[in-house]
Design an enzyme around this catalytic site. Structure first.
Site, PDB file in Angstrom:
ATOM      1  N   GLU A 113       0.776  -1.159  -0.014  1.00 61.68           N
ATOM      2  CA  GLU A 113      -0.168   0.059   0.173  1.00 61.68           C
ATOM      3  C   GLU A 113       0.814   1.375  -0.144  1.00 61.68           C
ATOM      4  O   GLU A 113       1.976   1.036   0.177  1.00 61.68           O
ATOM      5  CB  GLU A 113      -0.769  -0.027   1.048  1.00 61.68           C
ATOM      6  CG  GLU A 113      -2.089  -0.678   1.076  1.00 61.68           C
ATOM      7  CD  GLU A 113      -3.111  -0.830   2.198  1.00 61.68           C
ATOM      8  OE1 GLU A 113      -2.661  -0.053   3.365  1.00 61.68           O
ATOM      9  OE2 GLU A 113      -4.097  -1.289   2.244  1.00 61.68           O
ATOM     10  N   HIS A 229      -9.311  10.781   4.108  1.00 56.81           N
ATOM     11  CA  HIS A 229      -9.372   9.842   2.956  1.00 56.81           C
ATOM     12  C   HIS A 229      -9.789  10.771   1.599  1.00 56.81           C
ATOM     13  O   HIS A 229     -10.608  11.557   1.585  1.00 56.81           O
ATOM     14  CB  HIS A 229     -10.175   8.853   2.905  1.00 56.81           C
ATOM     15  CG  HIS A 229      -9.573   7.773   2.131  1.00 56.81           C
ATOM     16  ND1 HIS A 229      -9.844   7.723   0.878  1.00 56.81           N
ATOM     17  CD2 HIS A 229      -8.790   6.402   2.397  1.00 56.81           C
ATOM     18  CE1 HIS A 229      -9.260   6.664   0.299  1.00 56.81           C
ATOM     19  NE2 HIS A 229      -8.601   5.997   1.241  1.00 56.81           N
ATOM     20  N   ARG A 277      -2.044  10.647   0.619  1.00 58.56           N
ATOM     21  CA  ARG A 277      -3.330  10.775   0.872  1.00 58.56           C
ATOM     22  C   ARG A 277      -3.664  12.348   1.084  1.00 58.56           C
ATOM     23  O   ARG A 277      -4.536  12.984   0.570  1.00 58.56           O
ATOM     24  CB  ARG A 277      -3.839  10.319   2.036  1.00 58.56           C
ATOM     25  CG  ARG A 277      -4.343   8.728   1.696  1.00 58.56           C
ATOM     26  CD  ARG A 277      -4.897   8.108   3.005  1.00 58.56           C
ATOM     27  NE  ARG A 277      -5.091   6.788   2.676  1.00 58.56           N
ATOM     28  CZ  ARG A 277      -5.321   5.588   3.591  1.00 58.56           C
ATOM     29  NH1 ARG A 277      -5.470   6.045   4.593  1.00 58.56           N
ATOM     30  NH2 ARG A 277      -5.536   4.320   3.264  1.00 58.56           N
ATOM     31  N   HIS A 335     -11.117  10.460   8.176  1.00 55.82           N
ATOM     32  CA  HIS A 335     -11.102   9.056   8.213  1.00 55.82           C
ATOM     33  C   HIS A 335     -10.454   8.449   9.296  1.00 55.82           C
ATOM     34  O   HIS A 335     -10.910   7.436  10.013  1.00 55.82           O
ATOM     35  CB  HIS A 335     -10.113   8.667   6.973  1.00 55.82           C
ATOM     36  CG  HIS A 335     -10.027   7.050   6.353  1.00 55.82           C
ATOM     37  ND1 HIS A 335     -11.127   6.495   6.316  1.00 55.82           N
ATOM     38  CD2 HIS A 335      -8.893   6.551   6.634  1.00 55.82           C
ATOM     39  CE1 HIS A 335     -10.599   5.219   6.069  1.00 55.82           C
ATOM     40  NE2 HIS A 335      -9.360   5.265   6.073  1.00 55.82           N
ATOM     41  N   ARG A 370      -1.083   8.997   9.878  1.00 55.38           N
ATOM     42  CA  ARG A 370      -1.047   7.372   9.822  1.00 55.38           C
ATOM     43  C   ARG A 370      -0.662   6.917   8.718  1.00 55.38           C
ATOM     44  O   ARG A 370      -0.936   7.072   7.557  1.00 55.38           O
ATOM     45  CB  ARG A 370      -2.292   7.124  10.341  1.00 55.38           C
ATOM     46  CG  ARG A 370      -2.529   5.350  10.449  1.00 55.38           C
ATOM     47  CD  ARG A 370      -3.868   5.060  10.601  1.00 55.38           C
ATOM     48  NE  ARG A 370      -4.602   5.344   9.535  1.00 55.38           N
ATOM     49  CZ  ARG A 370      -5.368   4.321   8.810  1.00 55.38           C
ATOM     50  NH1 ARG A 370      -5.407   3.393   9.033  1.00 55.38           N
ATOM     51  NH2 ARG A 370      -6.152   5.002   7.594  1.00 55.38           N
TER      52      ARG A 370
HETATM   53  C1  FAD Z   1     -13.805   2.862   5.842  1.00 58.59           C
HETATM   54  C2  FAD Z   1     -12.662   2.574   6.961  1.00 58.59           C
HETATM   55  C3  FAD Z   1     -11.628   1.682   6.250  1.00 58.59           C
HETATM   56  C4  FAD Z   1     -10.481   1.391   7.150  1.00 58.59           C
HETATM   57  N1  FAD Z   1      -9.267   0.646   6.649  1.00 58.59           N
HETATM   58  C5  FAD Z   1      -8.410   0.360   7.406  1.00 58.59           C
HETATM   59  C6  FAD Z   1      -7.530  -0.776   7.166  1.00 58.59           C
HETATM   60  O1  FAD Z   1      -7.618  -1.269   6.074  1.00 58.59           O
HETATM   61  N2  FAD Z   1      -6.570  -1.042   7.952  1.00 58.59           N
HETATM   62  C7  FAD Z   1      -6.406  -0.316   8.994  1.00 58.59           C
HETATM   63  O2  FAD Z   1      -5.245  -0.442   9.877  1.00 58.59           O
HETATM   64  N3  FAD Z   1      -7.162   0.675   9.533  1.00 58.59           N
HETATM   65  C8  FAD Z   1      -8.451   0.942   8.735  1.00 58.59           C
HETATM   66  N4  FAD Z   1      -9.172   2.036   9.252  1.00 58.59           N
HETATM   67  C9  FAD Z   1      -9.198   2.435  10.689  1.00 58.59           C
HETATM   68  C10 FAD Z   1      -9.319   1.582  11.517  1.00 58.59           C
HETATM   69  O3  FAD Z   1     -10.588   0.705  11.044  1.00 58.59           O
HETATM   70  C11 FAD Z   1      -9.905   2.180  12.935  1.00 58.59           C
HETATM   71  O4  FAD Z   1      -8.878   2.923  13.329  1.00 58.59           O
HETATM   72  C12 FAD Z   1      -9.789   1.073  14.219  1.00 58.59           C
HETATM   73  O5  FAD Z   1     -10.474  -0.049  13.459  1.00 58.59           O
HETATM   74  C13 FAD Z   1     -10.097   1.504  15.358  1.00 58.59           C
HETATM   75  O6  FAD Z   1     -10.483   0.659  16.400  1.00 58.59           O
HETATM   76  P1  FAD Z   1     -11.031   0.797  17.722  1.00 58.59           P
HETATM   77  O7  FAD Z   1     -11.416  -0.663  18.383  1.00 58.59           O
HETATM   78  O8  FAD Z   1      -9.953   1.765  18.247  1.00 58.59           O
HETATM   79  O9  FAD Z   1     -12.444   1.447  17.338  1.00 58.59           O
HETATM   80  P2  FAD Z   1     -13.853   1.226  16.649  1.00 58.59           P
HETATM   81  O10 FAD Z   1     -13.652  -0.068  15.857  1.00 58.59           O
HETATM   82  O11 FAD Z   1     -14.170   2.315  16.045  1.00 58.59           O
HETATM   83  O12 FAD Z   1     -14.724   0.746  17.805  1.00 58.59           O
HETATM   84  C14 FAD Z   1     -15.244   1.677  18.872  1.00 58.59           C
HETATM   85  C15 FAD Z   1     -16.300   1.178  19.790  1.00 58.59           C
HETATM   86  O13 FAD Z   1     -16.430   1.650  20.904  1.00 58.59           O
HETATM   87  C16 FAD Z   1     -17.846   1.846  21.133  1.00 58.59           C
HETATM   88  N5  FAD Z   1     -18.207   3.003  21.891  1.00 58.59           N
HETATM   89  C17 FAD Z   1     -18.045   4.410  21.546  1.00 58.59           C
HETATM   90  N6  FAD Z   1     -18.485   5.276  22.412  1.00 58.59           N
HETATM   91  C18 FAD Z   1     -19.089   4.458  23.441  1.00 58.59           C
HETATM   92  C19 FAD Z   1     -19.734   4.745  24.573  1.00 58.59           C
HETATM   93  N7  FAD Z   1     -19.744   6.041  24.905  1.00 58.59           N
HETATM   94  N8  FAD Z   1     -20.267   3.712  25.311  1.00 58.59           N
HETATM   95  C20 FAD Z   1     -20.120   2.767  24.865  1.00 58.59           C
HETATM   96  N9  FAD Z   1     -19.434   2.030  23.667  1.00 58.59           N
HETATM   97  C21 FAD Z   1     -19.043   3.005  23.056  1.00 58.59           C
HETATM   98  C22 FAD Z   1     -18.424   1.604  19.746  1.00 58.59           C
HETATM   99  O14 FAD Z   1     -19.907   0.825  20.152  1.00 58.59           O
HETATM  100  C23 FAD Z   1     -17.643   0.597  19.111  1.00 58.59           C
HETATM  101  O15 FAD Z   1     -17.744  -0.883  19.860  1.00 58.59           O
HETATM  102  C24 FAD Z   1     -10.255   2.262   8.244  1.00 58.59           C
HETATM  103  C25 FAD Z   1     -11.500   3.053   8.913  1.00 58.59           C
HETATM  104  C26 FAD Z   1     -12.522   3.207   8.302  1.00 58.59           C
HETATM  105  C27 FAD Z   1     -13.833   3.994   8.519  1.00 58.59           C
END
Ligand code: FAD
Length: 489
Positions: A113, A229, A277, A335, A370
């Site tokens: 990538e 993005h 990006r 993003h 990032r």
């Molecule tokens: C379309 C898209 C494509 C992407 N592609 C990639 C990729 O290919 N590779 C990569 O490395 N990254 C990618 N990213 C970034 C990556 O997906 C995220 O940075 C990462 O998954 C975040 O994980 P997380 O567990 O921190 O949060 P999230 O997966 O966003 O989870 C957040 C959680 O917190 C909970 N929550 C939030 N507030 C509260 C609250 N007040 N009370 C209770 N629960 C709450 C939600 O319910 C959820 O369960 C992408 C992002 C997007 C949007």
């Protein structure tokens, strides 16, 4: 309330929260999430994959060098080296949890990538990597005897005792409130993309956890750094989440053009459509703001489009665009949040008893921008580390004083939130300047409804940080930076 035997409370069930919960065994964990099955956050939407130096000529040091270059060397070096050194072990752990990584020639299939000097991106189910990770980790959590998972709940307040975070107040779907004691609280609540009018993030990724931490007095770091993005589908801009039009399409020869067919990236950067990006995002933003428009031409892929890019194809068709025959209208979109709750390498925030991991946290690992596919990795590497540390030893002796509740301000009503998202996008999007940031802050102050909301408070913090960083760096671009240098010379 007594803290003896209180569970470790984890807020959020994306890759970060699920990894913390699993790694904390045998300590009792209470996992809280707004949605169900871990599928409501950004994790499940990740398409590209997860990075790890596993190829024959690759190494964690080379992965670290690429991460530092992408982050404009604003990164915390120790965090970067930990991330890249632990990446191969994280992949092996994920495979043991049942993640069906795609394979070829008897080994992992490794993709390449933008920004990566080597092929080091593992994917699963083609462009459904994040979903595959979440499904496998969620299934492992359901099998684990030490985790209780309460879904459909909103964490609205932190409970403090003697200055230690020692519990949360949650509101269930049916409107009932409950106080929950905790031996420690780990925020794994994701980023804040949904505060911008144009975003690839789902509505649940709105910065609620960060707002809560700031309300309780935790220190934040680098919150002005947001990655945009360059190509989200611009078909329905009132929608909360815009579908991602993956970079891989430009890798496959698709070209960005204005509405008269002129190539947008010609003469802008030597890498043209595959420039970094932030550079492509600014060009697309400008083209849209001058009325020239921005469209991705991928008609050359013909009938192969659907097989090669099934997720993008389905999103386009759902919006009435047939990408085999017509250009795809695109817009930049918020993003990923590089900034967040300031934490050390063990996820410790400045507030005793409060931890953060994943996108809500800022260890400095991503610097000012990032590197692609490093955020799922961050969630797994730091999630496992924080979980294992808290599983082995609690942060401190239980506090005994009176309880104090710190709630975030009330949520903005839908119309006010829509105003905020538009204001935030126009002032703190891919192009920023002092006048625009100051005007947005003034507008926030004058808007009674927004001023009183937690979203307004969080937006104010970000705008203030963006105003204070007068030079451009990484994803934070100040178009008035040269003027300012000239004015102060
Ligand atoms: C379309 C898209 C494509 C992407 N592609 C990639 C990729 O290919 N590779 C990569 O490395 N990254 C990618 N990213 C970034 C990556 O997906 C995220 O940075 C990462 O998954 C975040 O994980 P997380 O567990 O921190 O949060 P999230 O997966 O966003 O989870 C957040 C959680 O917190 C909970 N929550 C939030 N507030 C509260 C609250 N007040 N009370 C209770 N629960 C709450 C939600 O319910 C959820 O369960 C992408 C992002 C997007 C949007």
């Amino acid at each position: 309330m007594s803290l003896s035997g209180a569970p470790l409370v984890v807020v959020g069930a994306g890759v970060a929260g699920l990894s913390v919960a699993l790694a904390a065994a045998p300590r009792r964990v209470l996992l809280l999430s707004r949605g169900h099955g871990g599928l409501d956050g950004s994790s499940a939407l990740a398409q590209g994959g997860i990075a790890a130096a596993l190829g024959p000529d690759d190494s964690p040091a080379l992965h670290a060098a690429d991460t530092l270059a992408a982050g404009a060397h604003h990164n915390a070096r120790e965090a970067v080296h930990l991330l890249t050194a632990q990446a191969p072990a994280a992949i092996a752990w994920l495979a043991r949890q049942g993640v069906p990584f795609d394979r070829e020639h008897g080994g992992w299939a490794l993709g390449r990538e933008g920004g990566h000097g080597h092929a080091r991106i593992l994917h699963a189910g083609g462009d459904a990597s994040g979903r595959a990770l979440v499904l496998a980790l969620a299934a492992a959590v359901r099998r684990a005897g030490h985790v209780e998972w309460r879904e459909g709940v909103e964490v609205e307040a932190l409970l403090l005792r003697d200055g230690h975070v020692a519990g949360v107040r949650v509101r269930a779907d049916d409107g009932t409130d409950a106080l929950v004691e905790a031996s420690a609280v780990v925020l794994a609540s994701g980023g804040l993309g949904a505060l911008f009018a144009a975003t690839t993030n789902p509505a649940t990724v709105d910065g609620a956890g960060l707002a809560l931490a700031l309300a309780a007095g935790a220190r934040a770091r680098d919150i002005e750094f947001v990655q945009f993005h360059p190509t989200a589908l611009a078909a329905d801009e009132t929608a909360c989440r815009l579908p991602l039009v993956t970079e891989a399409l430009r890798g496959a020869g698709a070209v960005l053009r204005d509405r008269d067919g002129r190539p947008l990236m010609r003469g802008v950067h030597p890498q043209g459509d595959l420039a970094p990006r932030d550079i492509v995002s600014r060009r697309v933003w400008q083209a849209r703001h001058t009325g020239a428009g921005a469209f991705l031409h991928a008609q050359h892929l013909g009938d192969g489009f659907a097989a090669q890019f099934p997720t993008v194809f389905a999103a386009c068709m759902a919006h009435g665009i047939d990408p085999r025959r017509e250009p795809i209208p695109v817009t930049p979109a918020a993003h990923f949040h590089m900034g967040g709750v300031a934490v050390d390498l063990d996820g410790r925030s400045s507030l005793p008893g409060l931890y953060a991991v994943g996108e809500v946290a800022c260890s400095g690992v991503h610097g000012a921008n990032r590197l692609a596919s490093n955020s799922l990795l961050e969630g797994v590497v730091f999630g496992r580390r924080v979980g294992a540390r808290l599983g082995a030893a609690l942060p401190s002796a239980p506090a005994r004083g009176p309880w104090r509740e710190v709630a975030r301000a009330p949520a903005a009503a839908p119309a006010a939130l829509a105003r905020l998202r538009r204001l935030f996008w126009e002032s703190a999007g891919p192009l920023r300047d002092g006048a625009g940031l100051r005007a947005a802050l003034a507008q926030l102050r004058d808007d009674e409804e927004l001023r009183a909301s937690w979203q307004g408070a969080l937006a104010g913090e970000l705008l203030t940080a963006a105003l204070a960083r007068t030079a451009s760096l990484g994803a934070h671009f100040r178009c008035d930076a040269d003027d300012m240098r000239a004015a102060t010379a």
